[in-house]
Design an enzyme around this catalytic site. Sequence first.
Site, PDB file in Angstrom:
ATOM      1  N   ASP A  25       0.830  -1.205   0.000  1.00  0.00           N
ATOM      2  CA  ASP A  25       0.000   0.000   0.000  1.00  0.00           C
ATOM      3  C   ASP A  25       0.866   1.257   0.000  1.00  0.00           C
ATOM      4  O   ASP A  25       1.976   1.253   0.536  1.00  0.00           O
ATOM      5  CB  ASP A  25      -0.903  -0.029   1.242  1.00  0.00           C
ATOM      6  CG  ASP A  25      -2.099   0.900   1.109  1.00  0.00           C
ATOM      7  OD1 ASP A  25      -2.285   1.503   0.037  1.00  0.00           O
ATOM      8  OD2 ASP A  25      -2.846   1.030   2.098  1.00  0.00           O
ATOM      9  N   HIS A  42       2.765   3.320  -8.956  1.00  0.00           N
ATOM     10  CA  HIS A  42       2.600   1.880  -9.202  1.00  0.00           C
ATOM     11  C   HIS A  42       3.819   1.313  -9.937  1.00  0.00           C
ATOM     12  O   HIS A  42       4.231   0.187  -9.681  1.00  0.00           O
ATOM     13  CB  HIS A  42       1.322   1.618 -10.004  1.00  0.00           C
ATOM     14  CG  HIS A  42       0.063   1.994  -9.259  1.00  0.00           C
ATOM     15  ND1 HIS A  42      -0.140   1.648  -7.943  1.00  0.00           N
ATOM     16  CD2 HIS A  42      -1.043   2.699  -9.638  1.00  0.00           C
ATOM     17  CE1 HIS A  42      -1.329   2.110  -7.538  1.00  0.00           C
ATOM     18  NE2 HIS A  42      -1.883   2.760  -8.558  1.00  0.00           N
ATOM     19  N   LEU A 136      10.948 -20.309  -4.551  1.00  0.00           N
ATOM     20  CA  LEU A 136       9.991 -19.405  -3.893  1.00  0.00           C
ATOM     21  C   LEU A 136       8.645 -19.525  -4.599  1.00  0.00           C
ATOM     22  O   LEU A 136       8.575 -19.401  -5.830  1.00  0.00           O
ATOM     23  CB  LEU A 136      10.489 -17.947  -4.009  1.00  0.00           C
ATOM     24  CG  LEU A 136       9.511 -16.876  -3.504  1.00  0.00           C
ATOM     25  CD1 LEU A 136       9.439 -16.879  -1.975  1.00  0.00           C
ATOM     26  CD2 LEU A 136       9.926 -15.481  -3.990  1.00  0.00           C
TER      27      LEU A 136
HETATM   28  C1  FPP Z   1      -1.878   0.213  -3.372  1.00  0.00           C
HETATM   29  O1  FPP Z   1      -1.390   1.525  -3.385  1.00  0.00           O
HETATM   30  C2  FPP Z   1      -1.375  -0.543  -4.490  1.00  0.00           C
HETATM   31  C3  FPP Z   1      -2.126  -1.149  -5.462  1.00  0.00           C
HETATM   32  C4  FPP Z   1      -3.590  -1.113  -5.533  1.00  0.00           C
HETATM   33  C5  FPP Z   1      -1.538  -1.849  -6.568  1.00  0.00           C
HETATM   34  C6  FPP Z   1      -0.328  -2.682  -6.249  1.00  0.00           C
HETATM   35  C7  FPP Z   1       0.420  -2.805  -7.484  1.00  0.00           C
HETATM   36  C8  FPP Z   1       1.747  -2.753  -7.594  1.00  0.00           C
HETATM   37  C9  FPP Z   1       2.699  -2.663  -6.484  1.00  0.00           C
HETATM   38  C10 FPP Z   1       2.288  -2.809  -8.944  1.00  0.00           C
HETATM   39  C11 FPP Z   1       3.094  -4.023  -9.204  1.00  0.00           C
HETATM   40  C12 FPP Z   1       2.446  -5.309  -8.975  1.00  0.00           C
HETATM   41  C13 FPP Z   1       2.678  -6.395  -9.744  1.00  0.00           C
HETATM   42  C14 FPP Z   1       2.008  -7.670  -9.420  1.00  0.00           C
HETATM   43  C15 FPP Z   1       3.526  -6.337 -10.914  1.00  0.00           C
HETATM   44  P1  FPP Z   1      -2.473   2.707  -3.466  1.00  0.00           P
HETATM   45  O2  FPP Z   1      -2.640   3.060  -4.892  1.00  0.00           O
HETATM   46  O3  FPP Z   1      -3.717   2.297  -2.783  1.00  0.00           O
HETATM   47  O4  FPP Z   1      -1.744   3.837  -2.690  1.00  0.00           O
HETATM   48  P2  FPP Z   1      -2.442   5.005  -1.865  1.00  0.00           P
HETATM   49  O5  FPP Z   1      -3.204   4.345  -0.746  1.00  0.00           O
HETATM   50  O6  FPP Z   1      -1.284   5.812  -1.381  1.00  0.00           O
HETATM   51  O7  FPP Z   1      -3.332   5.747  -2.813  1.00  0.00           O
END
Ligand code: FPP
Length: 245
Positions: A25, A42, A136
């Site tokens: 997150d 992201h 893994l």
């Molecule tokens: C949460 O941060 C993150 C996500 C919803 C997406 C997670 C995705 C990645 C880390 C990209 C890579 C993943 C793979 C599998 C290649 P948020 O957008 O909710 O952050 P915020 O709470 O600060 O808005």
Amino acid sequence: MALRQKKPLDLSAYRVPTHIAIIMDGNGRWAKQRGLPRVAGHRAGAENLRRIINACVEFGVKILTIYAFSTENWGRPESEVRGLMKIFARVLDQELDDLHAQGVCLHHLGDLTGVNPDLQGKVLRALELTKDNDTLILNVAFNYGGRAEIIHAVQQMLADGISPDDLTEDLFSSYLFTKGLPDPDLVIRTSGELRISNFLIWQAAYSEYYPTPAFWPDFGREELYEAIVVYNQRERRFGLVPEES
Ligand code: FPP
């Protein structure tokens, strides 16, 4: 430019959790702090995931489960969802061979129906290519929700004609996407949030929970090491008193 030396991190005196699950997150806030669009957060998150996979292999973690995209995430702005799907596809294109060479076995947790057929095809090829690897196990929770997983399990059990008298916790677990795998020992959530957000709600019943204020792109190898050290200070009781556990 000189290559940055990796700090030696010794875990030989510690129990390394077999299974670590992570709610990645804070990508959006990481980007906002830098005046960048959310999708840049992201992208940084995807780069960080690569570092954390390497660290898990280095530390001897056997199973890593990551929350990549929840069933609720479809409700984000369309441009962000499109950006995320592009990142998932690009990571599979660019990293799959290396992950395979590293001995990473990919599993998918969730529902692929409704996902773009091109991305579905990439996921299915990745699962097939890496299915015999055992360094893994990387469970990618993608279009995943814990409640939806439980409903899916119950539907399958009813379809199989399981009698109420035969239902046990082990049997129920065998109908979940994580079938055959031990429950997570440690659940990490970055960005300071203190919620489970529909992630592994059955499997994490007795997991140790480690919230950290670091945004996901900043949660690197040293932060993972620290989480494992803190995990070692916890007494896991599984509902028992100390002597019994
Ligand atoms: C949460 O941060 C993150 C996500 C919803 C997406 C997670 C995705 C990645 C880390 C990209 C890579 C993943 C793979 C599998 C290649 P948020 O957008 O909710 O952050 P915020 O709470 O600060 O808005």
